[in-house]
Design an enzyme around this catalytic site. Sequence first.
Site, PDB file in Angstrom:
ATOM      1  N   GLU A 130       0.865  -1.180   0.000  1.00 50.09           N
ATOM      2  CA  GLU A 130       0.000   0.000   0.000  1.00 50.09           C
ATOM      3  C   GLU A 130       0.903   1.232   0.000  1.00 50.09           C
ATOM      4  OE1 GLU A 130      -3.782   1.920   2.433  1.00 50.09           O
ATOM      5  OE2 GLU A 130      -2.438   0.520   3.438  1.00 50.09           O
ATOM      6  N   HIS A 215     -10.025   0.302  -0.025  1.00 50.04           N
ATOM      7  CA  HIS A 215     -10.898   0.891   1.005  1.00 50.04           C
ATOM      8  C   HIS A 215     -11.737   2.047   0.471  1.00 50.04           C
ATOM      9  CE1 HIS A 215      -7.481   3.559   1.704  1.00 50.04           C
ATOM     10  NE2 HIS A 215      -6.843   2.728   2.509  1.00 50.04           N
ATOM     11  N   ASP A 247     -16.174  -1.387   9.799  1.00 50.57           N
ATOM     12  CA  ASP A 247     -16.162  -1.251  11.255  1.00 50.57           C
ATOM     13  C   ASP A 247     -17.212  -0.261  11.745  1.00 50.57           C
ATOM     14  OD1 ASP A 247     -14.979   1.063  10.336  1.00 50.57           O
ATOM     15  OD2 ASP A 247     -13.165   0.897  11.552  1.00 50.57           O
ATOM     16  N   GLY A 248     -17.920   0.393  10.817  1.00 52.45           N
ATOM     17  CA  GLY A 248     -18.916   1.384  11.205  1.00 52.45           C
ATOM     18  C   GLY A 248     -18.308   2.720  11.582  1.00 52.45           C
ATOM     19  N   HIS A 250     -15.068   3.882   9.703  1.00 56.24           N
ATOM     20  CA  HIS A 250     -14.490   4.393   8.461  1.00 56.24           C
ATOM     21  C   HIS A 250     -15.551   4.750   7.424  1.00 56.24           C
ATOM     22  CE1 HIS A 250     -10.719   2.875  10.089  1.00 56.24           C
ATOM     23  NE2 HIS A 250     -10.081   3.491   9.098  1.00 56.24           N
ATOM     24  N   ASP A 273      -8.266  -3.729   7.309  1.00 56.07           N
ATOM     25  CA  ASP A 273      -7.259  -2.670   7.446  1.00 56.07           C
ATOM     26  C   ASP A 273      -6.747  -2.630   8.882  1.00 56.07           C
ATOM     27  OD1 ASP A 273      -5.609  -0.654   6.477  1.00 56.07           O
ATOM     28  OD2 ASP A 273      -7.046   0.946   6.857  1.00 56.07           O
ATOM     29  N   LEU A 306      -7.818   9.110  11.663  1.00 54.62           N
ATOM     30  CA  LEU A 306      -7.910   7.653  11.632  1.00 54.62           C
ATOM     31  C   LEU A 306      -6.619   7.066  11.086  1.00 54.62           C
ATOM     32  CD1 LEU A 306     -11.534   6.971  10.310  1.00 54.62           C
ATOM     33  CD2 LEU A 306     -10.629   6.418  12.563  1.00 54.62           C
ATOM     34  N   GLY A 308      -5.870   3.380  10.348  1.00 57.05           N
ATOM     35  CA  GLY A 308      -6.172   1.963  10.285  1.00 57.05           C
ATOM     36  C   GLY A 308      -7.356   1.614  11.166  1.00 57.05           C
TER      37      GLY A 308
END
Length: 377
Positions: A130, A215, A247-248, A250, A273, A306, A308
């Site tokens: 990445e 992502h 995850d709710g 991101h 991630d 954020l 990860g």
Amino acid sequence: MTLKAISAQRLFDGVKYHDNSALLWEGTSIKAVVPITQLPTDIEHQHFEDAIIAPGFIDIQVNGGGDVMFNNDLSPSAVDTICRAHRSHGTAYLLPTLISTTPSDIQKALSAIDKAIEERIVGVLGIHLEGPWLNQEKKGAHNSELFYSPTPEQLANFNWLTKGKTLVTAAVENISTDSLKWLKHKGIVVACGHSNAKADELTDEKMQLVDGFTHLYNAMSAFEGREPGAVGTAMLSDHTWCSIITDGIHVHPKSFLLAHKVKPEGKLLIVTDAMASLGSVTNQFELDGETIRVVDNKLVNSRGSLAGAHIGMDESVANVIKWGICEQEALKMASTYPSIAMKCEDLGFLKPNYRAAATVLNTQYQSQAVLVDGNLY
């Protein structure tokens, strides 16, 4: 070799359900799915009550786990620790993900994964690079001082994997068509990510060389009425897959549901991630000299950005089911679709001659066991 079996009240083979059935395998290969009543009596057999057996989960973006960041420890033993941490959350196979770093460390990472595969470290599928070929306007937690646009000659200087799968995430607008062609010719899966592209920068010629988007929504130019950006291009591109963090934190559940409605079947897949904090004792780690901490179940850096995610695949699957996706689609998003995205022809289904890989979940979708290459954990 010995014939072995696991069974449960429900088994999903990647296409259809089987009630009160067992998965049979020998060595590393699946032999059959049969009713429990037809199991031979003299084989090694484990039954899971109130559970479902599904194709083994595949996570194509894992930065760390078990207090280890791959960037900080480029060794087969680190890869093993990461795989173990994620196996407890239902992940059978994963791509250790290298966040933007120097060319010398990229080579060390490639060599470490080659050695991990050679040593048969359980669960390592290949590598995900990445960066550092990203856009500084969408750098996220990456160090933009390391970013550059690689030439085919620079790409050729790396000793790429001889076994396993390679995924490269790059800001496609900053990569030459010749370099993209070089990666594709090498058999590398290419995803657009950490991109600030306008729609007209993601040309048809370049998009033909892109397999997916990393992502979705995060670290990419947003969709707007007068400018579709990377998000709009990703949504409209039927041939590309999109990975998404569920995850709710991101991505809002409604944004996830919109993407699921727009993308063709099989083109939206779950990634975690996840960082070193998953399975951690300390709930913090170092990245490029900066401390990343878990705050309110979010991973943030010193600026509060954020950095990860702090989630496993089992909880990720549970979330999308809670948000309204049917169970079989959620399971495919965690197994079948990633296997297709990474061109793994022997994973993603519980069928004869496929690799003996499965994830066992309870009724709350928490991992109970994981079968990897014929070994049950």
